[in-house]
Design a protein around this motif. Structure first.
Motif, PDB file in Angstrom:
ATOM      1  N   ALA A   1       1.114  -1.210  -0.048  1.00 22.30           N
ATOM      2  CA  ALA A   1      -0.054  -0.148   0.033  1.00 22.30           C
ATOM      3  C   ALA A   1       0.859   1.199   0.135  1.00 22.30           C
ATOM      4  O   ALA A   1       2.166   1.327   0.420  1.00 22.30           O
ATOM      5  N   GLY A   2       0.529   2.192  -0.555  1.00 28.95           N
ATOM      6  CA  GLY A   2       0.983   3.516  -0.717  1.00 28.95           C
ATOM      7  C   GLY A   2       0.438   4.713  -1.155  1.00 28.95           C
ATOM      8  O   GLY A   2      -0.671   4.326  -1.755  1.00 28.95           O
ATOM      9  N   HIS A   3       0.409   5.913  -0.614  1.00 29.17           N
ATOM     10  CA  HIS A   3      -0.149   7.019  -1.298  1.00 29.17           C
ATOM     11  C   HIS A   3       1.030   7.869  -1.998  1.00 29.17           C
ATOM     12  O   HIS A   3       2.018   8.251  -1.533  1.00 29.17           O
ATOM     13  N   SER A   4       0.525   8.362  -3.247  1.00 29.95           N
ATOM     14  CA  SER A   4       1.225   9.230  -3.975  1.00 29.95           C
ATOM     15  C   SER A   4       2.689   8.707  -4.355  1.00 29.95           C
ATOM     16  O   SER A   4       2.764   7.580  -5.018  1.00 29.95           O
ATOM     17  N   ALA A   5       3.791   9.419  -4.061  1.00 31.03           N
ATOM     18  CA  ALA A   5       5.037   8.685  -4.088  1.00 31.03           C
ATOM     19  C   ALA A   5       5.410   7.398  -3.603  1.00 31.03           C
ATOM     20  O   ALA A   5       5.903   6.390  -4.274  1.00 31.03           O
ATOM     21  N   GLY A   6       4.554   7.378  -2.613  1.00 32.42           N
ATOM     22  CA  GLY A   6       4.618   5.880  -1.983  1.00 32.42           C
ATOM     23  C   GLY A   6       3.972   4.745  -2.583  1.00 32.42           C
ATOM     24  O   GLY A   6       4.531   3.699  -2.526  1.00 32.42           O
ATOM     25  N   SER A   7       2.894   5.147  -3.450  1.00 35.57           N
ATOM     26  CA  SER A   7       2.371   4.308  -4.085  1.00 35.57           C
ATOM     27  C   SER A   7       3.000   3.847  -5.369  1.00 35.57           C
ATOM     28  O   SER A   7       3.117   2.634  -6.064  1.00 35.57           O
ATOM     29  N   ALA A   8       4.157   4.858  -5.726  1.00 35.71           N
ATOM     30  CA  ALA A   8       4.949   4.615  -6.990  1.00 35.71           C
ATOM     31  C   ALA A   8       5.831   3.465  -6.406  1.00 35.71           C
ATOM     32  O   ALA A   8       6.094   2.406  -7.416  1.00 35.71           O
ATOM     33  N   VAL A   9       6.432   3.630  -5.384  1.00 42.01           N
ATOM     34  CA  VAL A   9       7.328   2.704  -4.709  1.00 42.01           C
ATOM     35  C   VAL A   9       6.589   1.125  -4.755  1.00 42.01           C
ATOM     36  O   VAL A   9       7.294   0.258  -4.925  1.00 42.01           O
ATOM     37  N   ALA A  10       5.351   1.192  -4.012  1.00 39.38           N
ATOM     38  CA  ALA A  10       4.593  -0.034  -3.740  1.00 39.38           C
ATOM     39  C   ALA A  10       4.215  -0.733  -5.521  1.00 39.38           C
ATOM     40  O   ALA A  10       4.291  -1.662  -5.302  1.00 39.38           O
ATOM     41  N   MET A  11       4.063   0.004  -6.246  1.00 38.30           N
ATOM     42  CA  MET A  11       3.625  -0.366  -7.480  1.00 38.30           C
ATOM     43  C   MET A  11       5.015  -1.101  -8.179  1.00 38.30           C
ATOM     44  O   MET A  11       5.021  -2.050  -8.731  1.00 38.30           O
TER      45      MET A  11
END
Length: 224
Positions: free
Chosen positions: A50-60
Motif C-alpha cells: 500500500a502507498g499514497h502518491s510517491a509511496g504508491s509508486a514505490v509500492a507499484m
C-alpha cells in the motif's frame, strides 16, 4: 511527520519518478529487500502493498517486480503517479498508434521481445488503483484505460496491444540507440480502478478514500 531532511528526500524521489528512474534509487532497493524477506517467511497471499502518491509508486514497482517472479501481492495504490503530460483523448489515440507503429519497427530487438513477455506475465497481477479525475498526478490512468476500451470497440485492439508496455519517449530513445528504461513505471496491463468525486481541493488527499459517499464502485480492467 515531515522535516527538512524528508522534504529534500521526497523531492529527489519525485524527480526519480518523473524521469522513470525509480528503479535506480536506494528507496526501491530497501523496499524490495523488505518485500522479498516478508514473502520468504510468509505466503504471498497474506502480504499487501500500500502507498499514497510517491509511496504508491514505490509500492507499484515492488508489486511489478514480485509479479514478474510469480508472486501476486495484493496492492492498494492511492493517487499513484501517472507520468505523462495531460492531453486530449484524440491525441492519446494518435500517440498510441504511433507507439504501436514504432514497436512494430523495432520489436525484433531482444529488449522489446523481453518486455512483451513481461507485460503478458504482469497481466495476472491486478493492483487496486484509487484515482481522482481532477488530480493531475494520477488522472492519466483514467484516460489510459478508457482509450484501450475505445480502441477495442473500434476493432483496433490488436494494434493497441502492441503499445502498452512502452512509452513513446522510451521507444524513440531506444530507436536512436540511447539508454532508457522503456518499461515505464505507470504502464500496467490490468487494474481494479476506484474513483472519487470529492472536491478538487481533496483530489490528491488520502482522507477522501475513507468515506463511502464520494467513492465509486471499482471497475476491473483486464489485459487479454
Amino acid at each position: 511527520m515531515l522535516n527538512q531532511d524528508t522534504k529534500i528526500y521526497d523531492m529527489k524521489l519525485n524527480k526519480a519518478i518523473m524521469k522513470n528512474k525509480l528503479h535506480r534509487t536506494s528507496c526501491i532497493e530497501k523496499a524490495m529487500q523488505t518485500v522479498e524477506f516478508m514473502v520468504s517467511i510468509s505466503e504471498a497471499s497474506k502480504i499487501w502493498l500500500a502507498g499514497h502518491s510517491a509511496g504508491s509508486a514505490v509500492a507499484m514497482l515492488a508489486g511489478k517486480n514480485m509479479a514478474k517472479r510469480g508472486n501476486l501481492l495484493g496492492s492498494y495504490l492511492f493517487n499513484p503517479p501517472f507520468v505523462a503530460a495531460p492531453t486530449k483523448r484524440r491525441h492519446l489515440v494518435a500517440t498510441c498508434l504511433i507507439t504501436a507503429a514504432l514497436t512494430l519497427l523495432i520489436r525484433n530487438n531482444q529488449d522489446m521481445q523481453h518486455l512483451d513477455i513481461l507485460f503478458s506475465d504482469l497481466s495476472m497481477w491486478v493492483p487496486n488503483l484509487y484515482i481522482h479525475p481532477s488530480d493531475p498526478i494520477c488522472s492519466g490512468y483514467i484516460r489510459y484505460f478508457k482509450i484501450r476500451e475505445k480502441m477495442e470497440r473500434h476493432g483496433v485492439g490488436r494494434l493497441e496491444r502492441l503499445a502498452p508496455p512502452y512509452s513513446l519517449k522510451g521507444l524513440l530513445m531506444k530507436a536512436f540507440g540511447k539508454d532508457y528504461c522503456s518499461e515505464e513505471l505507470h504502464l500496467i496491463p490490468s487494474a481494479c480502478v476506484t474513483t472519487s468525486c470529492s472536491s478538487f481541493l481533496q483530489a490528491h488527499g488520502l482522507d477522501q478514500w475513507f468515506g463511502d459517499d464520494t467513492v465509486s464502485d471499482p471497475v476491473v480492467h483486464c489485459y487479454n
